[in-house]
Design a protein around this motif. Structure first.
Motif, PDB file in Angstrom:
ATOM      1  N   VAL A 112      13.204  -7.666   4.430  1.00  0.00           N
ATOM      2  CA  VAL A 112      11.902  -7.453   3.800  1.00  0.00           C
ATOM      3  C   VAL A 112      11.859  -8.214   2.482  1.00  0.00           C
ATOM      4  O   VAL A 112      12.673  -7.978   1.598  1.00  0.00           O
ATOM      5  CB  VAL A 112      11.638  -5.950   3.557  1.00  0.00           C
ATOM      6  CG1 VAL A 112      10.335  -5.740   2.797  1.00  0.00           C
ATOM      7  CG2 VAL A 112      11.617  -5.192   4.879  1.00  0.00           C
ATOM      8  N   LYS A 113      10.902  -9.115   2.393  1.00  0.00           N
ATOM      9  CA  LYS A 113      10.790  -9.951   1.188  1.00  0.00           C
ATOM     10  C   LYS A 113      10.097  -9.211   0.048  1.00  0.00           C
ATOM     11  O   LYS A 113      10.469  -9.359  -1.102  1.00  0.00           O
ATOM     12  CB  LYS A 113      10.058 -11.244   1.505  1.00  0.00           C
ATOM     13  CG  LYS A 113       9.998 -12.185   0.325  1.00  0.00           C
ATOM     14  CD  LYS A 113       9.797 -13.590   0.763  1.00  0.00           C
ATOM     15  CE  LYS A 113       9.657 -14.508  -0.414  1.00  0.00           C
ATOM     16  NZ  LYS A 113      10.866 -15.178  -0.765  1.00  0.00           N
ATOM     17  N   ASP A 114       9.050  -8.418   0.375  1.00  0.00           N
ATOM     18  CA  ASP A 114       8.318  -7.722  -0.680  1.00  0.00           C
ATOM     19  C   ASP A 114       7.468  -6.612  -0.069  1.00  0.00           C
ATOM     20  O   ASP A 114       7.365  -6.500   1.154  1.00  0.00           O
ATOM     21  CB  ASP A 114       7.423  -8.706  -1.445  1.00  0.00           C
ATOM     22  CG  ASP A 114       7.193  -8.292  -2.899  1.00  0.00           C
ATOM     23  OD1 ASP A 114       7.478  -7.128  -3.248  1.00  0.00           O
ATOM     24  OD2 ASP A 114       6.733  -9.139  -3.674  1.00  0.00           O
ATOM     25  N   TYR A 115       6.865  -5.823  -0.931  1.00  0.00           N
ATOM     26  CA  TYR A 115       6.059  -4.673  -0.550  1.00  0.00           C
ATOM     27  C   TYR A 115       4.700  -4.831  -1.228  1.00  0.00           C
ATOM     28  O   TYR A 115       4.632  -4.993  -2.448  1.00  0.00           O
ATOM     29  CB  TYR A 115       6.764  -3.409  -1.043  1.00  0.00           C
ATOM     30  CG  TYR A 115       6.181  -2.101  -0.581  1.00  0.00           C
ATOM     31  CD1 TYR A 115       6.796  -1.386   0.444  1.00  0.00           C
ATOM     32  CD2 TYR A 115       5.047  -1.552  -1.165  1.00  0.00           C
ATOM     33  CE1 TYR A 115       6.294  -0.162   0.863  1.00  0.00           C
ATOM     34  CE2 TYR A 115       4.536  -0.335  -0.751  1.00  0.00           C
ATOM     35  CZ  TYR A 115       5.163   0.355   0.258  1.00  0.00           C
ATOM     36  OH  TYR A 115       4.681   1.565   0.682  1.00  0.00           O
ATOM     37  N   TYR A 116       3.617  -4.813  -0.436  1.00  0.00           N
ATOM     38  CA  TYR A 116       2.262  -4.953  -0.961  1.00  0.00           C
ATOM     39  C   TYR A 116       1.443  -3.727  -0.616  1.00  0.00           C
ATOM     40  O   TYR A 116       1.580  -3.161   0.471  1.00  0.00           O
ATOM     41  CB  TYR A 116       1.562  -6.180  -0.373  1.00  0.00           C
ATOM     42  CG  TYR A 116       2.088  -7.484  -0.901  1.00  0.00           C
ATOM     43  CD1 TYR A 116       1.567  -8.037  -2.066  1.00  0.00           C
ATOM     44  CD2 TYR A 116       3.097  -8.167  -0.237  1.00  0.00           C
ATOM     45  CE1 TYR A 116       2.048  -9.244  -2.554  1.00  0.00           C
ATOM     46  CE2 TYR A 116       3.578  -9.369  -0.726  1.00  0.00           C
ATOM     47  CZ  TYR A 116       3.054  -9.902  -1.878  1.00  0.00           C
ATOM     48  OH  TYR A 116       3.530 -11.089  -2.356  1.00  0.00           O
ATOM     49  N   GLU A 123      -4.998 -13.038  -4.088  1.00  0.00           N
ATOM     50  CA  GLU A 123      -3.763 -13.357  -4.807  1.00  0.00           C
ATOM     51  C   GLU A 123      -2.534 -13.004  -3.964  1.00  0.00           C
ATOM     52  O   GLU A 123      -1.536 -13.726  -3.972  1.00  0.00           O
ATOM     53  CB  GLU A 123      -3.707 -12.630  -6.157  1.00  0.00           C
ATOM     54  CG  GLU A 123      -4.714 -13.138  -7.168  1.00  0.00           C
ATOM     55  CD  GLU A 123      -6.147 -12.648  -6.923  1.00  0.00           C
ATOM     56  OE1 GLU A 123      -6.339 -11.597  -6.257  1.00  0.00           O
ATOM     57  OE2 GLU A 123      -7.080 -13.335  -7.374  1.00  0.00           O
ATOM     58  N   ASP A 124      -2.613 -11.886  -3.255  1.00  0.00           N
ATOM     59  CA  ASP A 124      -1.514 -11.499  -2.365  1.00  0.00           C
ATOM     60  C   ASP A 124      -1.338 -12.535  -1.259  1.00  0.00           C
ATOM     61  O   ASP A 124      -0.214 -12.929  -0.931  1.00  0.00           O
ATOM     62  CB  ASP A 124      -1.769 -10.121  -1.737  1.00  0.00           C
ATOM     63  CG  ASP A 124      -1.802  -8.995  -2.755  1.00  0.00           C
ATOM     64  OD1 ASP A 124      -1.202  -9.149  -3.846  1.00  0.00           O
ATOM     65  OD2 ASP A 124      -2.424  -7.957  -2.455  1.00  0.00           O
ATOM     66  N   LEU A 125      -2.459 -12.964  -0.686  1.00  0.00           N
ATOM     67  CA  LEU A 125      -2.398 -13.984   0.373  1.00  0.00           C
ATOM     68  C   LEU A 125      -1.735 -15.257  -0.121  1.00  0.00           C
ATOM     69  O   LEU A 125      -0.925 -15.855   0.578  1.00  0.00           O
ATOM     70  CB  LEU A 125      -3.799 -14.325   0.892  1.00  0.00           C
ATOM     71  CG  LEU A 125      -4.463 -13.336   1.821  1.00  0.00           C
ATOM     72  CD1 LEU A 125      -5.830 -13.858   2.233  1.00  0.00           C
ATOM     73  CD2 LEU A 125      -3.623 -13.044   3.030  1.00  0.00           C
TER      74      LEU A 125
END
Length: 134
Positions: A112-116, A123-125
């Motif tokens: 898992v690279k990150d948590y959104y 910006e997340d995209l």
């Protein structure tokens, strides 16, 4: 830079599927997208097609789903990933801002690279879809 060309969205919320498709379109992101409504369907698809279908560049994984949640998906996926030539980047996507969930995602370091948090914004995209080569 590496551009994302294909992705799996593993999320039980059909409204989120619709909104995410529109968000991609509004931001001119052309990506081959496959949707799964739970972790079990995604794992079974991967298991049955791992030799015939190339893995995606990216997996967006919800935490809370029926049948098999995001954590259970990761446990099963972790058993299979060593056999893959291509290893997708996985982001956890959730409406849960629980510190327990965020911390648990770090237990899957390397997967898992990150948590959104939902809803995903432009910006997340940008962070997800343009990545440095590894």
């Amino acid at each position: 830079m590496k551009t994302i060309k294909s992705l799996y969205i593993v999320d039980d919320d059909k409204i989120y599927h619709f909104l995410f498709k529109n968000l991609l379109k509004q931001n001119d992101i052309n990506v081959e997208t496959t949707f799964f409504c739970n972790g079990y369907d995604a794992i079974e698809f991967i298991r049955k097609n791992k030799d015939d279908v190339e893995m995606p560049d990216l997996i967006l994984l919800d935490v809370n789903m029926p049948i098999m949640n995001g954590w259970q998906f990761l446990e099963e996926y972790e058993k299979m990933v060593k056999d893959f030539d291509k290893k997708p980047i996985i982001y956890m996507i959730s409406s849960s801002n629980s510190e327990v969930d965020i911390s648990k995602s770090k237990d899957f370091d390397g997967l898992v690279k990150d948590y959104y948090l939902k809803p995903i914004c432009r910006e997340d995209l940008e962070k997800m879809f343009v990545l440095e080569e590894v």
